[in-house]
Design a protein around this motif. Structure first.
Motif, short mmCIF file in Angstrom:
data_model
loop_
_atom_site.label_atom_id
_atom_site.label_comp_id
_atom_site.label_asym_id
_atom_site.label_seq_id
_atom_site.Cartn_x
_atom_site.Cartn_y
_atom_site.Cartn_z
N ILE A 46 72.46 118.90 80.65
CA ILE A 46 71.28 119.59 81.21
C ILE A 46 70.70 120.57 80.19
N PHE A 47 71.57 121.33 79.54
CA PHE A 47 71.07 122.34 78.59
C PHE A 47 70.53 121.70 77.32
N VAL A 48 71.12 120.61 76.86
CA VAL A 48 70.57 119.89 75.71
C VAL A 48 69.17 119.38 76.04
N SER A 49 69.03 118.80 77.23
CA SER A 49 67.73 118.30 77.66
C SER A 49 66.71 119.43 77.79
N SER A 50 67.14 120.56 78.34
CA SER A 50 66.24 121.71 78.49
C SER A 50 65.80 122.25 77.14
N ILE A 51 66.71 122.31 76.20
CA ILE A 51 66.38 122.77 74.85
C ILE A 51 65.36 121.84 74.22
N ASN A 52 65.60 120.53 74.33
CA ASN A 52 64.67 119.55 73.76
C ASN A 52 63.29 119.66 74.40
N SER A 53 63.24 119.82 75.71
CA SER A 53 61.96 119.98 76.40
C SER A 53 61.25 121.25 75.96
N ALA A 54 61.98 122.32 75.86
CA ALA A 54 61.39 123.60 75.44
C ALA A 54 60.86 123.50 74.02
N LYS A 55 61.57 122.80 73.16
CA LYS A 55 61.09 122.62 71.77
C LYS A 55 59.82 121.80 71.75
N ARG A 56 59.77 120.72 72.54
CA ARG A 56 58.55 119.90 72.60
C ARG A 56 57.37 120.72 73.10
N ASN A 57 57.61 121.53 74.14
CA ASN A 57 56.54 122.35 74.70
C ASN A 57 56.09 123.42 73.70
N LEU A 58 57.00 123.90 72.89
CA LEU A 58 56.67 124.89 71.88
C LEU A 58 55.77 124.30 70.80
N ASN A 59 56.02 123.03 70.49
CA ASN A 59 55.26 122.36 69.43
C ASN A 59 53.94 121.78 69.90
N ASP A 60 53.72 121.72 71.19
CA ASP A 60 52.46 121.15 71.72
C ASP A 60 51.31 122.12 71.60
#
Length: 119
Positions: free
Chosen positions: A105-119
């Motif tokens: 869950i936390f790996v997925s959340s980190i990846n999502s947060a990184k994608r949202n940061l880069n958008d």
């Protein structure tokens, strides 16, 4: 899963870790492994709560990385308890499953947060 549910889930995980450590045999090895497990297991929820209060997206990501590390560390200590024959696999199966799920869950959340940061 929303923030409140995950806060409750990580707290419940910490409580289950506390219960397990309280029932470990009183040996030097079990005490050392138990103390390490207790620290990492209870810090998952505490650090997740801290991440929820992050001041920025980058701060959130960094704090979540700590949560990921702690949940994965729990799995390590649980594996050692099993492989050192201190506890039986059946006694650890549910906690190991939960540690794996929380880490994912936390790996997925980190990846999502990184994608949202880069958008």
């Amino acid at each position: 899963m929303n923030t409140i549910e995950l806060k409750n889930r990580t707290k419940h995980f910490g409580l289950r870790i506390i219960n397990l450590v309280n029932h470990l045999p009183n040996t030097q090895v079990a005490n050392v492994l138990g103390n390490q497990l207790l620290r990492s297991g209870t810090s998952v929820g505490a650090n997740y709560r801290s991440a929820c209060r992050a001041k920025s997206s980058k701060d959130f990501i960094n704090k979540l990385k700590t949560v990921e590390e702690e949940s994965d560390e729990c799995l390590f200590w649980l594996e050692l308890l099993e492989e050192a024959n201190i506890l039986k696999p059946i006694q650890l199966a549910e906690l190991k499953k939960e540690a794996n799920e929380l880490t994912a869950i936390f790996v997925s959340s980190i990846n999502s947060a990184k994608r949202n940061l880069n958008d």
